[in-house]
Scaffold this active site. Structure first.
Site, PDB file in Angstrom:
ATOM      1  N   HIS A   1       0.575  -8.271   4.593  1.00  0.00           N
ATOM      2  CA  HIS A   1       1.625  -7.063   4.348  1.00  0.00           C
ATOM      3  C   HIS A   1       1.961  -6.685   3.070  1.00  0.00           C
ATOM      4  O   HIS A   1       2.444  -5.807   2.515  1.00  0.00           O
ATOM      5  CB  HIS A   1       1.609  -5.864   5.201  1.00  0.00           C
ATOM      6  CG  HIS A   1       2.679  -6.302   5.730  1.00  0.00           C
ATOM      7  ND1 HIS A   1       2.972  -8.068   6.884  1.00  0.00           N
ATOM      8  CD2 HIS A   1       3.985  -5.955   5.750  1.00  0.00           C
ATOM      9  CE1 HIS A   1       3.746  -7.983   6.700  1.00  0.00           C
ATOM     10  NE2 HIS A   1       4.593  -6.490   6.529  1.00  0.00           N
TER      11      HIS A   1
HETATM   12  C1  UD1 Z   1       8.180  -1.945   7.035  1.00  0.00           C
HETATM   13  C2  UD1 Z   1       8.601  -3.030   6.213  1.00  0.00           C
HETATM   14  C3  UD1 Z   1       8.307  -5.209   6.691  1.00  0.00           C
HETATM   15  C4  UD1 Z   1       7.524  -5.389   7.720  1.00  0.00           C
HETATM   16  C5  UD1 Z   1       6.932  -4.363   8.066  1.00  0.00           C
HETATM   17  C6  UD1 Z   1       5.637  -4.233   9.369  1.00  0.00           C
HETATM   18  C7  UD1 Z   1      10.238  -2.223   5.460  1.00  0.00           C
HETATM   19  C8  UD1 Z   1      11.248  -2.664   4.186  1.00  0.00           C
HETATM   20  N1  UD1 Z   1       9.491  -3.197   5.521  1.00  0.00           N
HETATM   21  O1  UD1 Z   1       7.310  -2.277   5.833  1.00  0.00           O
HETATM   22  O2  UD1 Z   1       9.888  -5.689   6.861  1.00  0.00           O
HETATM   23  O3  UD1 Z   1       6.495  -6.561   7.441  1.00  0.00           O
HETATM   24  O4  UD1 Z   1       7.463  -2.650   8.305  1.00  0.00           O
HETATM   25  O5  UD1 Z   1       4.604  -3.179   9.478  1.00  0.00           O
HETATM   26  O6  UD1 Z   1      11.387  -1.833   5.792  1.00  0.00           O
HETATM   27  N2  UD1 Z   1       2.283   4.175   7.079  1.00  0.00           N
HETATM   28  C9  UD1 Z   1       1.196   3.956   7.781  1.00  0.00           C
HETATM   29  N3  UD1 Z   1       1.505   4.528   9.135  1.00  0.00           N
HETATM   30  C10 UD1 Z   1       2.776   4.084   8.948  1.00  0.00           C
HETATM   31  C11 UD1 Z   1       3.521   3.652   8.309  1.00  0.00           C
HETATM   32  C12 UD1 Z   1       3.336   3.087   7.276  1.00  0.00           C
HETATM   33  O7  UD1 Z   1      -0.216   4.474   6.714  1.00  0.00           O
HETATM   34  O8  UD1 Z   1       2.939   4.633  10.593  1.00  0.00           O
HETATM   35  C13 UD1 Z   1       1.366   3.330   5.571  1.00  0.00           C
HETATM   36  C14 UD1 Z   1       2.270   4.562   4.008  1.00  0.00           C
HETATM   37  O9  UD1 Z   1       1.329   4.489   3.575  1.00  0.00           O
HETATM   38  C15 UD1 Z   1       2.596   3.595   3.846  1.00  0.00           C
HETATM   39  C16 UD1 Z   1       3.234   2.215   3.939  1.00  0.00           C
HETATM   40  O10 UD1 Z   1       1.693   2.234   4.869  1.00  0.00           O
HETATM   41  O11 UD1 Z   1       4.254   3.996   2.614  1.00  0.00           O
HETATM   42  C17 UD1 Z   1       4.073   1.228   3.798  1.00  0.00           C
HETATM   43  O12 UD1 Z   1       5.712   1.748   5.244  1.00  0.00           O
HETATM   44  P1  UD1 Z   1       6.292   1.681   4.927  1.00  0.00           P
HETATM   45  O13 UD1 Z   1       7.635   1.974   6.482  1.00  0.00           O
HETATM   46  O14 UD1 Z   1       7.329   1.646   3.613  1.00  0.00           O
HETATM   47  O15 UD1 Z   1       6.834  -0.146   4.879  1.00  0.00           O
HETATM   48  P2  UD1 Z   1       5.458  -1.074   5.268  1.00  0.00           P
HETATM   49  O16 UD1 Z   1       5.180  -1.646   4.281  1.00  0.00           O
HETATM   50  O17 UD1 Z   1       4.680  -0.962   7.015  1.00  0.00           O
END
Ligand code: UD1
Length: 392
Positions: A210
């Protein structure tokens, strides 16, 4: 026993925070000198990435949900700071506890520092020395503003010392993630997912990817998955797909993965939605090999003794390589395939030395942390409070 309870504001934001906070929060609830409050920033909000972990890890529902949702790193960080800042100004906790290295961790630690409320950071001092990772920036900033730094492995204290952080603030307490694992293992082993998927113990691979560096470039992602398809001819590769990865696979044009459905058997790359904690640990425990870019999974496989290839150039968790079962294979898909074949076909384990569970990865980290909090809070109170006799 102290006459008053100290109000502790505990923060979770994203999935990997949950398994660290759950055992600590429970331990705090049973300590009469603490009044723990749980805040969810809402960085993760999908049921699969958030609520299911509350249920399976027996964590109470959050007292506050800030519902910040997704966004760019800076807008997400700013939203957490603004909403958490308002909450902290209203309720003035005695201490803020943050865990891990996600954007919510850093944002809430900064609020504590600005509001002059002490911050405790759980999983302090880990360093990949790679500032292109958003988590590395979060780690450095969070540690710089924390008063109490709880570490999971001995390398962390050296990193903190190099950054000028006083040794007195650093407490080596072990790994809360392993507390959760120890508590969940029997139930996880009974999870029905493996049987439903027709997987035989030690005859399948678990894959997670991821990190932006691995999934954001569609051409690179397609090359990686094509390499993994080679081993998937013989070994089912179970791939619980993070939402950000799902979108990127669709954009990459890679068509070699099958979405697993009930009744489907055979090898290949089998995608499933993000797995619950118990299903996932049950899967990992019986896997022949794990391929990942996650941080926590390097620790969980090391504890379980499961072979693990980490698809990254660096790790902030060097003890998993020195004493665990983790091998860093870099980010070249061909190298990953070579190493995976060595484990799966030649029986060459991924560990680099003897497998020795790291010190204090024993299910007792939460108790150690609460012990430190007891000394710290009572020490602070007796320094700063006129009626400190009450607290003895
Ligand atoms: C975040 C953490 C990462 C961790 C990961 C575990 C940061 C910088 N990154 O990354 O360290 O390893 O979580 O999962 O904080 N999204 C959904 N549903 C949700 C949340 C997110 O669909 O409930 C999608 C959205 O499109 C979002 C993308 O995932 O933009 C990324 O989510 P984000 O929280 O920014 O970072 P992660 O990649 O999940």
């Amino acid at each position: 026993m102290p006459a008053r309870s100290f109000r502790i504001m505990n923060v979770v934001g994203a999935r990997p925070n949950m398994m660290k906070m759950a055992p600590l929060f429970r331990e705090m609830m049973s300590a009469s000198f603490l009044d723990p409050v749980l805040v969810h920033t809402g960085q993760h909000y999908d049921y699969d990435l958030s609520q299911v972990f509350f249920e399976q890890l027996r964590m109470p529902q959050p007292d506050y949900n800030l519902e910040v949702g997704s966004g760019t790193h800076h807008s997400q960080t700013a939203a957490v700071m603004e909403r958490f800042g308002n909450l902290v100004r209203e309720s003035r906790p005695d201490l803020i506890v943050v865990v891990g290295d996600v954007n919510s961790t850093m944002a809430c630690a900064l609020v504590g520092a600005k509001e002059l409320i002490p911050v405790a950071h759980v999983e302090a001092g880990l360093r990949s020395f790679d500032r292109t990772m958003p988590e590395e920036v979060n780690r450095v900033v969070t540690d710089a503003v924390s008063e109490l730094l709880f570490t999971t492995e001995e390398s962390a204290a050296e990193n903190l010392e190099r950054e000028g952080i006083s040794r007195e603030k650093v407490h080596f307490v072990g790994n809360l993630m392993i507390d959760s694992l120890v508590q969940a293992l029997d139930t996880a082993r009974a999870s029905a997912l493996k049987a439903r998927m027709g997987l035989e113990p030690k005859k399948y691979v678990v894959l997670t990817l991821h990190r932006p560096a691995n999934v954001d470039d569609p051409e690179r992602l397609a090359r990686t998955l094509t390499a993994i398809s080679e081993i998937a001819r013989d070994f089912p590769v179970v791939f619980p797909v993070h939402p950000r990865t799902k979108a990127k696979i669709a954009a990459s044009g890679f068509e070699g993965a099958r979405e697993w459905r009930s009744g489907m058997t055979g090898a290949g790359i089998l995608t499933i939605p993000p797995a619950s904690y118990l299903d996932f640990i049950g899967l990992v425990d019986d896997a022949a090999l794990v391929i990942t870019d996650s941080g926590g999974l390097q620790e969980e496989t090391s504890y379980l003794g499961v072979d693990c290839l980490t698809f990254r150039e660096n790790t902030e968790r060097p003890v998993t390589v020195l004493q665990g079962t983790n091998r860093l294979v870099g980010t070249d898909p061909d190298a990953l395939l070579r190493e995976a074949r060595a484990v799966l076909y030649d029986g060459r384990p991924s560990r680099n030395g003897q497998h020795v569970p790291p010190r204090f990865w024993d299910g007792q980290a939460a108790g150690r942390i609460v012990g430190v909090l007891h000394n710290y809070l009572l020490g602070q109170a007796s320094e700063g409070c006129a009626s400190h006799q009450d607290l003895r």
